[in-house]
Structure formats: structure tokens, C-alpha cells
Design a protein around this motif. Structure first.
Motif, PDB file in Angstrom:
ATOM      1  N   LEU A  31      45.541  30.456  56.935  1.00 12.17           N
ATOM      2  CA  LEU A  31      44.202  31.162  57.257  1.00 12.17           C
ATOM      3  C   LEU A  31      43.401  31.482  55.722  1.00 12.17           C
ATOM      4  CD1 LEU A  31      45.628  33.426  59.644  1.00 12.17           C
ATOM      5  CD2 LEU A  31      44.414  31.492  59.835  1.00 12.17           C
ATOM      6  N   GLU A  32      42.749  31.661  56.267  1.00 10.38           N
ATOM      7  CA  GLU A  32      41.428  32.149  54.797  1.00 10.38           C
ATOM      8  C   GLU A  32      42.280  33.193  53.918  1.00 10.38           C
ATOM      9  OE1 GLU A  32      37.232  33.135  52.907  1.00 10.38           O
ATOM     10  OE2 GLU A  32      37.002  31.833  54.720  1.00 10.38           O
ATOM     11  N   PHE A  33      43.127  33.245  53.501  1.00  7.40           N
ATOM     12  CA  PHE A  33      43.437  34.759  52.141  1.00  7.40           C
ATOM     13  C   PHE A  33      43.001  35.543  51.232  1.00  7.40           C
ATOM     14  CE2 PHE A  33      46.063  36.111  48.997  1.00  7.40           C
ATOM     15  CZ  PHE A  33      46.708  37.183  49.440  1.00  7.40           C
ATOM     16  N   ALA A  34      42.051  34.739  50.685  1.00  8.86           N
ATOM     17  CA  ALA A  34      41.167  35.900  49.748  1.00  8.86           C
ATOM     18  C   ALA A  34      40.373  34.660  48.535  1.00  8.86           C
ATOM     19  CB  ALA A  34      41.984  36.001  48.883  1.00  8.86           C
ATOM     20  N   LYS A  35      39.223  35.528  48.342  1.00  4.66           N
ATOM     21  CA  LYS A  35      38.092  34.578  47.458  1.00  4.66           C
ATOM     22  C   LYS A  35      38.733  35.790  45.713  1.00  4.66           C
ATOM     23  CE  LYS A  35      34.296  32.914  49.625  1.00  4.66           C
ATOM     24  NZ  LYS A  35      32.700  32.918  49.789  1.00  4.66           N
ATOM     25  N   ILE A  36      38.767  34.590  45.172  1.00 10.09           N
ATOM     26  CA  ILE A  36      39.085  35.328  43.365  1.00 10.09           C
ATOM     27  C   ILE A  36      38.217  34.801  42.451  1.00 10.09           C
ATOM     28  CG2 ILE A  36      41.149  35.407  44.286  1.00 10.09           C
ATOM     29  CD1 ILE A  36      42.765  33.378  42.958  1.00 10.09           C
ATOM     30  N   GLN A  37      37.891  35.855  41.298  1.00 15.69           N
ATOM     31  CA  GLN A  37      37.847  34.995  40.344  1.00 15.69           C
ATOM     32  C   GLN A  37      38.204  35.487  39.008  1.00 15.69           C
ATOM     33  OE1 GLN A  37      33.849  37.239  40.387  1.00 15.69           O
ATOM     34  NE2 GLN A  37      32.999  36.270  38.732  1.00 15.69           N
ATOM     35  N   LYS A  38      38.180  34.844  38.088  1.00 11.16           N
ATOM     36  CA  LYS A  38      38.709  34.666  36.937  1.00 11.16           C
ATOM     37  C   LYS A  38      38.135  35.529  35.345  1.00 11.16           C
ATOM     38  CE  LYS A  38      39.922  32.587  32.722  1.00 11.16           C
ATOM     39  NZ  LYS A  38      40.929  31.197  31.963  1.00 11.16           N
ATOM     40  N   ASP A  39      38.663  36.456  35.475  1.00 11.49           N
ATOM     41  CA  ASP A  39      38.534  38.007  34.373  1.00 11.49           C
ATOM     42  C   ASP A  39      38.474  37.617  33.342  1.00 11.49           C
ATOM     43  OD1 ASP A  39      36.704  40.094  34.170  1.00 11.49           O
ATOM     44  OD2 ASP A  39      38.726  42.087  34.505  1.00 11.49           O
ATOM     45  N   THR A  40      40.151  38.151  32.721  1.00 11.19           N
ATOM     46  CA  THR A  40      40.508  37.957  31.484  1.00 11.19           C
ATOM     47  C   THR A  40      41.259  36.206  32.127  1.00 11.19           C
ATOM     48  OG1 THR A  40      42.225  38.915  31.642  1.00 11.19           O
ATOM     49  CG2 THR A  40      39.908  39.407  30.955  1.00 11.19           C
ATOM     50  N   ASP A  41      41.816  35.602  30.593  1.00 16.67           N
ATOM     51  CA  ASP A  41      42.720  34.932  30.989  1.00 16.67           C
ATOM     52  C   ASP A  41      44.480  35.273  32.020  1.00 16.67           C
ATOM     53  OD1 ASP A  41      42.176  33.247  29.788  1.00 16.67           O
ATOM     54  OD2 ASP A  41      43.034  33.567  27.724  1.00 16.67           O
ATOM     55  N   ASP A  42      44.835  37.194  31.592  1.00 15.29           N
ATOM     56  CA  ASP A  42      45.832  37.271  32.592  1.00 15.29           C
ATOM     57  C   ASP A  42      45.533  38.073  33.379  1.00 15.29           C
ATOM     58  OD1 ASP A  42      47.715  36.115  30.605  1.00 15.29           O
ATOM     59  OD2 ASP A  42      47.677  37.412  29.506  1.00 15.29           O
ATOM     60  N   VAL A  43      44.279  38.252  33.864  1.00 14.92           N
ATOM     61  CA  VAL A  43      43.932  39.285  34.864  1.00 14.92           C
ATOM     62  C   VAL A  43      42.770  38.519  35.925  1.00 14.92           C
ATOM     63  CG1 VAL A  43      41.843  40.696  35.843  1.00 14.92           C
ATOM     64  CG2 VAL A  43      43.590  41.968  33.688  1.00 14.92           C
ATOM     65  N   TRP A  44      42.978  38.588  37.379  1.00 15.30           N
ATOM     66  CA  TRP A  44      41.796  37.634  37.876  1.00 15.30           C
ATOM     67  C   TRP A  44      41.679  38.962  39.213  1.00 15.30           C
ATOM     68  CZ3 TRP A  44      40.965  32.144  38.833  1.00 15.30           C
ATOM     69  CH2 TRP A  44      41.248  31.949  37.907  1.00 15.30           C
ATOM     70  N   LEU A  45      40.356  38.910  40.014  1.00 16.23           N
ATOM     71  CA  LEU A  45      39.850  39.744  40.714  1.00 16.23           C
ATOM     72  C   LEU A  45      39.968  39.084  42.320  1.00 16.23           C
ATOM     73  CD1 LEU A  45      37.131  41.047  37.868  1.00 16.23           C
ATOM     74  CD2 LEU A  45      39.227  41.819  38.449  1.00 16.23           C
ATOM     75  N   LYS A  46      39.887  40.025  42.951  1.00 17.26           N
ATOM     76  CA  LYS A  46      39.870  39.781  44.489  1.00 17.26           C
ATOM     77  C   LYS A  46      38.315  39.968  45.083  1.00 17.26           C
ATOM     78  CE  LYS A  46      41.892  39.996  48.921  1.00 17.26           C
ATOM     79  NZ  LYS A  46      42.674  40.458  50.016  1.00 17.26           N
ATOM     80  N   LEU A  47      37.676  39.440  45.273  1.00 16.17           N
ATOM     81  CA  LEU A  47      36.348  39.915  46.207  1.00 16.17           C
ATOM     82  C   LEU A  47      36.581  40.303  47.270  1.00 16.17           C
ATOM     83  CD1 LEU A  47      34.441  36.207  44.873  1.00 16.17           C
ATOM     84  CD2 LEU A  47      34.778  38.968  43.825  1.00 16.17           C
ATOM     85  N   ASP A  48      35.643  41.317  47.418  1.00 12.89           N
ATOM     86  CA  ASP A  48      35.181  41.704  48.761  1.00 12.89           C
ATOM     87  C   ASP A  48      34.756  40.810  49.951  1.00 12.89           C
ATOM     88  OD1 ASP A  48      33.699  43.499  50.834  1.00 12.89           O
ATOM     89  OD2 ASP A  48      35.009  45.100  50.470  1.00 12.89           O
ATOM     90  N   THR A  49      35.678  40.424  51.160  1.00  3.86           N
ATOM     91  CA  THR A  49      35.423  39.930  52.525  1.00  3.86           C
ATOM     92  C   THR A  49      33.310  39.845  52.645  1.00  3.86           C
ATOM     93  OG1 THR A  49      36.438  41.378  53.788  1.00  3.86           O
ATOM     94  CG2 THR A  49      37.710  39.722  52.719  1.00  3.86           C
ATOM     95  N   GLU A  50      33.362  41.413  52.487  1.00  2.00           N
ATOM     96  CA  GLU A  50      32.055  41.355  52.983  1.00  2.00           C
ATOM     97  C   GLU A  50      31.136  40.873  51.941  1.00  2.00           C
ATOM     98  OE1 GLU A  50      31.200  45.008  55.359  1.00  2.00           O
ATOM     99  OE2 GLU A  50      33.132  44.577  56.365  1.00  2.00           O
ATOM    100  N   THR A  51      31.081  41.872  50.510  1.00  2.00           N
ATOM    101  CA  THR A  51      30.182  41.702  50.316  1.00  2.00           C
ATOM    102  C   THR A  51      30.574  40.568  48.458  1.00  2.00           C
ATOM    103  OG1 THR A  51      30.599  43.641  48.176  1.00  2.00           O
ATOM    104  CG2 THR A  51      29.284  44.000  50.263  1.00  2.00           C
ATOM    105  N   GLU A  52      31.393  40.332  47.999  1.00  4.95           N
ATOM    106  CA  GLU A  52      32.129  39.147  47.799  1.00  4.95           C
ATOM    107  C   GLU A  52      31.720  39.842  46.004  1.00  4.95           C
ATOM    108  OE1 GLU A  52      30.761  35.109  47.743  1.00  4.95           O
ATOM    109  OE2 GLU A  52      31.382  34.787  49.727  1.00  4.95           O
ATOM    110  N   MET A  53      31.711  41.448  46.260  1.00  9.31           N
ATOM    111  CA  MET A  53      31.781  41.915  44.404  1.00  9.31           C
ATOM    112  C   MET A  53      33.043  42.100  44.236  1.00  9.31           C
ATOM    113  SD  MET A  53      28.867  42.745  43.704  1.00  9.31           S
ATOM    114  CE  MET A  53      28.714  43.268  42.425  1.00  9.31           C
ATOM    115  N   PRO A  54      33.622  41.642  42.954  1.00  7.23           N
ATOM    116  CA  PRO A  54      34.788  41.704  42.903  1.00  7.23           C
ATOM    117  C   PRO A  54      35.398  43.139  42.521  1.00  7.23           C
ATOM    118  CG  PRO A  54      33.012  41.717  40.433  1.00  7.23           C
ATOM    119  CD  PRO A  54      32.946  42.152  41.721  1.00  7.23           C
ATOM    120  N   LEU A  55      36.806  43.759  43.657  1.00  8.97           N
ATOM    121  CA  LEU A  55      37.165  44.394  43.761  1.00  8.97           C
ATOM    122  C   LEU A  55      38.788  45.189  42.574  1.00  8.97           C
ATOM    123  CD1 LEU A  55      38.680  44.197  47.148  1.00  8.97           C
ATOM    124  CD2 LEU A  55      36.726  45.652  46.387  1.00  8.97           C
TER     125      LEU A  55
END
Length: 87
Positions: A31-55
């Protein structure tokens, strides 16, 4: 475009579908779990499911998935099973 791939963290296998701009759609247990985006080498951000803005909250599971993605890419996209098959 980079092909989808799987990463394993502990006993969980995540299916990773690369998109644009270092964004990845992650599937867990089929099942689709999350959309994620790289912030720094050690920090990744989950994206909001509706707006796709980083949380901007610290999510250990998301960071571990991101680290797995980086390791996969550093290894040229090959995991141990693929290397075993080539030998």
C-alpha cells in the motif's frame, strides 16, 4: 527515469518509486505509505498527502527509508542478490 526498486529495513521491505526533484513514493506492505523528499544527507521529509508540502517533523522511519535509498544509489542500484546472480 530511474526504475523502481526495493529496500529492506529490518524485516520490512519498502518499494521505492523515484519521481522528480528527489521525491520518492514509498509503498509498504503493498500500500502507498508516504511520499518523501531529501532535505539533508541525514534528514528526509514526509510530504503531506493532500498538499504535497513537506512536513517538518522528525520521523525516524522516514529517515531510515531515506538512508536506505542513499545506500542503494551509492551501490549503483545493485543489491547483494543482484551481485550474487552475476557471479
Amino acid at each position: 527515469m530511474i526504475e523502481p526498486f526495493d529496500i529492506e529495513i529490518g524485516e520490512i521491505t519498502y518499494a521505492v518509486f523515484p519521481e522528480e526533484d528527489n521525491i520518492y513514493t514509498i509503498f509498504k506492505d503493498g500500500l502507498e505509505f508516504a511520499k518523501i523528499q531529501k532535505d539533508t544527507d541525514d534528514v528526509w521529509l514526509k510530504l503531506d498527502t493532500e498538499t504535497e508540502m513537506p512536513l517538518f517533523n522528525n520521523d525516524e522511519e522516514i529517515n531510515n527509508i531515506g538512508k536506505g535509498i542513499v545506500l542503494y544509489q551509492e551501490n549503483g542500484g545493485a543489491d547483494e542478490e543482484d551481485e550474487d546472480e552475476e557471479e
